[in-house]
Scaffold this active site. Structure first.
Site, short mmCIF file in Angstrom:
data_model
loop_
_atom_site.label_atom_id
_atom_site.label_comp_id
_atom_site.label_asym_id
_atom_site.label_seq_id
_atom_site.Cartn_x
_atom_site.Cartn_y
_atom_site.Cartn_z
N ARG A 95 0.81 -1.21 0.00
CA ARG A 95 0.00 0.00 0.00
C ARG A 95 0.84 1.27 0.00
NH1 ARG A 95 -2.38 -3.92 1.92
NH2 ARG A 95 -0.64 -4.10 3.35
N THR A 96 1.79 1.34 0.93
CA THR A 96 2.55 2.59 1.07
C THR A 96 3.34 2.88 -0.20
OG1 THR A 96 2.72 2.19 3.44
CG2 THR A 96 4.23 3.80 2.49
N LYS A 155 25.52 -5.78 -1.19
CA LYS A 155 26.99 -5.80 -1.20
C LYS A 155 27.57 -5.18 0.07
CE LYS A 155 26.85 -5.16 -6.20
NZ LYS A 155 26.95 -4.12 -7.25
N ARG A 169 11.57 3.38 3.57
CA ARG A 169 11.12 2.40 4.57
C ARG A 169 12.32 1.52 4.90
NH1 ARG A 169 5.76 -1.15 4.67
NH2 ARG A 169 5.03 0.92 5.23
N HIS A 176 5.43 6.08 11.42
CA HIS A 176 4.92 5.98 10.05
C HIS A 176 4.02 7.20 9.81
CE1 HIS A 176 3.83 4.45 6.27
NE2 HIS A 176 3.31 3.28 6.59
#
Lengths: 153, 303
Positions: free
Chosen positions: B53-54, B82, B103, B131
């Site tokens: 969703r985000t 890496k 995120r 959030h």
């Protein structure tokens, strides 16, 4: 000269950290990053009698004057400490430690999932809120046992 | 709003929230008016954790403002694999984009990343931390359904690790809102959030059962009790059933109750509730696009 002062020799130049809570001397050395590897001359008195504290620890560090940030962190584990700067065997400065507003780069955050524990190029930063510290990144509180979180690396 | 970055809901004043929500309402009413507003703008989507969703709503929001998005892809296929630090990753991506959405699984990651970039950075979830863009769409949904003052909000589920809860509870302190938190004792709000709520003077109470306070609620915000947080499956089973909503649970609720959920849900809300007027979680999710359009518009226009 009092009995406990005789237990550790006088220093010519450096810092005497007095009135450290009994048992905290080794944590103070950890904060200062002193482990003997650089050949520093350090005298440590532990559990010596103290009129003010009952028992106390005392440290004498030759040829080393504490930086303000070191004194800040020292204040967290040894709030009663006095810092004596010695030059030519004379105490030229005598200061009580004071709690800072912020402690940077010395303690590690107890939250293992905090970004400051993830090998990123960033110092830990804690706001000092009364008797507690708070991580400025993840918000985690450290209430006591500050010495357990000293980042001696 | 005059912030370079959006890291935490604690940054948001009442005026900030209202400005973004008002702008979102304008955009919602006339999306065509902003179709070319940020033409040529590039938004980087840096998702170090899975997201549906985000990520998709930021992607859609930027495109509906006329801009474009670039996506670092999965961690497995990126230079992170890496061993590149987050600080280096965002510094590199800053060179490609006009704004970043991040995120990351570590708490404090967005704060740290924001110290390394000059373009606006939006925290799209940092571990169990915050959030804030979800909070803006939650507030938009609450305002549409119940208003934002003189209301009683219940928040139920995993309050300890639920970042949407941490952000929402803090943002609600800008308004005249009574907050009730319902969770098993092991999943109570973390100390840091309780401290912030206390400092903000919030009117807050904590409960282990919903039944006693349900009739008072104007909004019930449900989150998933995360099975993986419990060391013992039996412990999870013992509490999980207490925190599920179905039609019989809602028998005691006000008719006007708004039930919300940041999604994804598993079994916290019985699908039978979806067909009732209580259910607002899909509307809530859809609000992500206009609200994130408004947020991006605000941040990109910030001096």
């Amino acid at each position: 000269m009092s009995d406990h002062e005789l237990r550790v020799s006088k220093i010519r130049n450096g810092t005497v950290i007095d009135h450290v809570a009994a048992g905290q001397a080794l944590n103070v050395l950890a904060i200062l990053g002193i482990d003997g590897s650089a050949g520093e001359s350090v005298s440590v008195g532990m559990n010596v009698p103290s009129g003010r504290l009952g028992r106390k620890d005392i440290l004498k560090v030759e040829d080393r004057e504490l930086s303000p940030s070191e004194v800040d962190v020292l204040s967290l584990i040894a709030p009663e400490a006095t810092i004596n700067i010695v030059r030519g065997y004379e105490v030229v400065e005598k200061n009580r430690v004071e709690r800072p507003d912020r402690v940077v780069g010395v303690l590690s955050c107890p939250n293992h999932n905090c970004i400051t524990n993830a090998n990123e190029p960033v110092d830990s930063k804690f706001a000092v809120l009364g008797e507690e510290l708070r991580c400025e990144y993840c918000g985690t509180f450290v209430r006591e046992s500050f010495a357990d979180h000293i980042d001696a690396s | 709003m005059r912030h370079d970055h959006l890291i935490s809901a604690a940054q948001l004043s009442r005026a900030d929230v209202e400005a973004v929500l008002d702008r979102a309402a304008e955009i919602d009413a006339d999306p065509a008016a902003v179709r070319e507003r940020h033409a040529g703008t590039v938004l980087a989507l840096c998702f170090f954790e899975p997201s549906t969703r985000t990520k998709m709503s930021f992607d859609t929001a930027m495109k509906r403002l006329g801009g474009e998005t670039i996506d670092m892809g999965s961690v497995e296929s990126s230079s992170v694999k890496k061993g590149e630090s987050l600080a280096d990753t965002v510094r590199v991506i800053e060179g490609y984009a006009d704004a970043l959405v991040l995120r990351h699984p570590s708490e404090g990651s967005a704060q740290m990343a924001s110290e390394f970039v000059d373009v606006p950075l939006v925290n799209a979830g940092d571990g169990a931390g915050q959030h804030p863009s979800q909070t803006l769409l939650d507030l938009y949904t609450i305002r549409e359904n119940a208003g934002l003052d003189d209301i009683t909000v219940g928040v139920m589920g995993d309050l300890k690790y639920g970042r949407t809860v941490h952000s929402l509870s803090m943002a609600l302190t800008n308004f005249d809102v009574r907050q009730h938190f319902v969770s098993p004792a092991s999943l109570r709000l973390p100390q840091s959030v309780r401290y912030d709520l206390r400092e903000a003077g919030a009117e807050v109470s904590e409960h282990e059962e919903l039944a006693g306070i349900l009739p008072e609620l104007d909004v019930l915000y449900v989150t998933r009790i995360q099975r993986e947080r419990f060391p013992d499956e039996r412990e999870y089973r013992a509490v999980a059933g207490e925190y599920q909503i179905d039609l019989s649970t809602l028998a005691e609720a006000k008719e006007s109750l708004t039930v919300m959920h940041p999604l994804p849900r598993v079994d916290e809300i019985d699908p039978a509730v979806d067909e009732t007027a209580y259910a607002n979680y899909f509307e809530q999710s859809h609000n992500g696009v206009p609200v994130r359009m408004a947020l991006l518009d605000t941040l990109l226009d910030s001096p």
